[in-house]
Write an enzyme that holds these catalytic residues in place. Structure first.
Site, PDB file in Angstrom:
ATOM      1  N   LYS A 169       0.845  -1.204   0.000  1.00  0.00           N
ATOM      2  CA  LYS A 169       0.000   0.000   0.000  1.00  0.00           C
ATOM      3  C   LYS A 169       0.877   1.250   0.000  1.00  0.00           C
ATOM      4  O   LYS A 169       0.603   2.213  -0.719  1.00  0.00           O
ATOM      5  CB  LYS A 169      -0.941  -0.008   1.211  1.00  0.00           C
ATOM      6  CG  LYS A 169      -2.075  -1.017   1.051  1.00  0.00           C
ATOM      7  CD  LYS A 169      -2.833  -1.297   2.324  1.00  0.00           C
ATOM      8  CE  LYS A 169      -3.770  -2.487   2.134  1.00  0.00           C
ATOM      9  NZ  LYS A 169      -4.412  -2.949   3.371  1.00  0.00           N
ATOM     10  N   GLN A 193      -4.852  -1.698   9.602  1.00  0.00           N
ATOM     11  CA  GLN A 193      -4.622  -3.007   8.986  1.00  0.00           C
ATOM     12  C   GLN A 193      -5.164  -4.116   9.896  1.00  0.00           C
ATOM     13  O   GLN A 193      -4.795  -4.217  11.059  1.00  0.00           O
ATOM     14  CB  GLN A 193      -3.117  -3.203   8.728  1.00  0.00           C
ATOM     15  CG  GLN A 193      -2.775  -4.468   7.983  1.00  0.00           C
ATOM     16  CD  GLN A 193      -3.336  -4.506   6.560  1.00  0.00           C
ATOM     17  OE1 GLN A 193      -3.255  -3.527   5.818  1.00  0.00           O
ATOM     18  NE2 GLN A 193      -3.931  -5.623   6.183  1.00  0.00           N
ATOM     19  N   ASP A 208     -11.415   2.385   3.835  1.00  0.00           N
ATOM     20  CA  ASP A 208     -11.645   0.942   3.712  1.00  0.00           C
ATOM     21  C   ASP A 208     -13.142   0.611   3.698  1.00  0.00           C
ATOM     22  O   ASP A 208     -13.527  -0.507   3.364  1.00  0.00           O
ATOM     23  CB  ASP A 208     -10.992   0.209   4.893  1.00  0.00           C
ATOM     24  CG  ASP A 208      -9.743  -0.544   4.475  1.00  0.00           C
ATOM     25  OD1 ASP A 208      -9.585  -0.797   3.274  1.00  0.00           O
ATOM     26  OD2 ASP A 208      -8.942  -0.893   5.370  1.00  0.00           O
TER      27      ASP A 208
END
Ligand code: NDP
Length: 281
Positions: A52, A96, A119
């Site tokens: 990322k 994460q 997200d």
């Protein structure tokens, strides 16, 4: 059969994002920014975070990474997210997953303001998606929708079957398809007659995590089959779909690797740029 090339599509998306990122920087005097929070030392998570960071760099998004030890306390994690929530240069916040088990995922995600939730995992964004009231959708199902759209796969009025109902893939996938006017069936581990249901799908999405669960006899002639699954078998990556068998009957098919996978990061970058652009005067 049309092979859906996620790698190339993702590269096209990243190239277009680069210009949008440059335009944002010109107008705002700063780069769009993504904060990534990684707690603990899960090797797979470390690889995802590094990918990322690299992808952000490539399109001109600033990435701010916070790597905290596995025994980080709840208070410390909470105060970091709350700080990032207020920081102007941070347009998107990504925690994460999975988190170490002593941390409360729901509680931490709830601290991310919906407009920075790139997200799409917060209850607010999932709720908006469920109500068809906008909001940011999770990156992987968003990537699938993008592939269907770019390959002109008809959705409206078609029967879409989603196998898998997780909060990060199956559930938002089903909602996105419903919002695009598909008739949607969601299957899971308790579903009876999976084969028959799959056989009636015009669009079949496999998001399970079982190598080659979807076999040729489960696919209707002419269906679009999207394989989200990523499984490691004898050191090789394979999807949830038996590619060799299914390619004979499917009209559209994604490979693994090179299908949905590369789209996930491309859509994350898209969500960051969108979040930044929403702040532009
Ligand atoms: P989860 O394990 O969270 O969910 C799996 C889902 O599959 C569950 O809903 C489960 O049902 C269902 N399921 C399990 N066994 C069966 C079965 N035999 N028949 C029908 N349904 C079944 O996985 P994720 O959603 O996180 O991920 C799914 C796959 O997608 C994984 O392979 C993952 O690696 C991959 N993935 C790929 C991404 C990408 O970028 N390409 C991103 C994210 C995930 P139940 O709810 O009843 O338990």
């Amino acid at each position: 059969m049309m092979l859906i090339d996620g790698k190339r599509t993702a590269a096209d998306i990243r190239a277009a994002l680069k210009s949008r990122a440059e335009a944002f920087e010109r107008i705002s005097g700063r780069r769009a920014g993504l904060a990534v929070l990684l707690i603990g030392d899960d090797p797979a998570s470390e690889v995802y975070v590094r990918n990322k960071e690299r992808a952000c760099e490539e399109v001109g998004i600033a990435s701010y990474s916070y790597r905290l030890p596995g025994d980080t306390g709840e208070k410390e994690a909470e105060s970091l997210i709350s700080r990032l929530a207020k920081e102007e240069k941070v347009d998107g916040i990504l925690v994460q997953l999975p988190l170490p088990s002593h941390l409360d995922e729901k509680k931490l995600l709830a601290l991310i303001p919906p407009e920075k939730d790139v997200d799409g995992f917060t209850a607010e964004n999932m709720g908006r998606l469920a109500r068809h009231e906008g909001g940011t959708a999770a990156c992987t199902p968003r990537g699938v929708m993008e592939l269907l759209s770019r390959y002109d796969v008809p959705i409206r009025g078609k029967h879409a079957v989603v196998v898998g109902r997780s909060n990060i893939v199956g559930r938002p996938m089903a909602l996105l398809l419903l919002n695009a006017d598909a008739t949607v069936t969601v299957c899971h581990s308790k579903t009876e007659d999976l084969k028959e249901i799959c056989r009636s799908a015009d669009i079949l999405i496999a998001a399970v995590g079982r190598p080659r669960l979807i076999t040729a006899d489960m696919v209707k002639e002419g269906a679009a089959v999207i394989d989200v699954g990523v499984n490691r078998v004898d050191g090789k990556l394979v999807g949830d779909v038996d590619f060799e068998g299914v390619k004979e009957s499917a009209a559209y098919l994604t490979p693994v690797p090179g299908g949905v996978g590369p789209m996930t990061i491309a859509m994350l970058l898209t969500s960051v740029i969108e979040a930044a652009e929403r702040k532009m005067p």
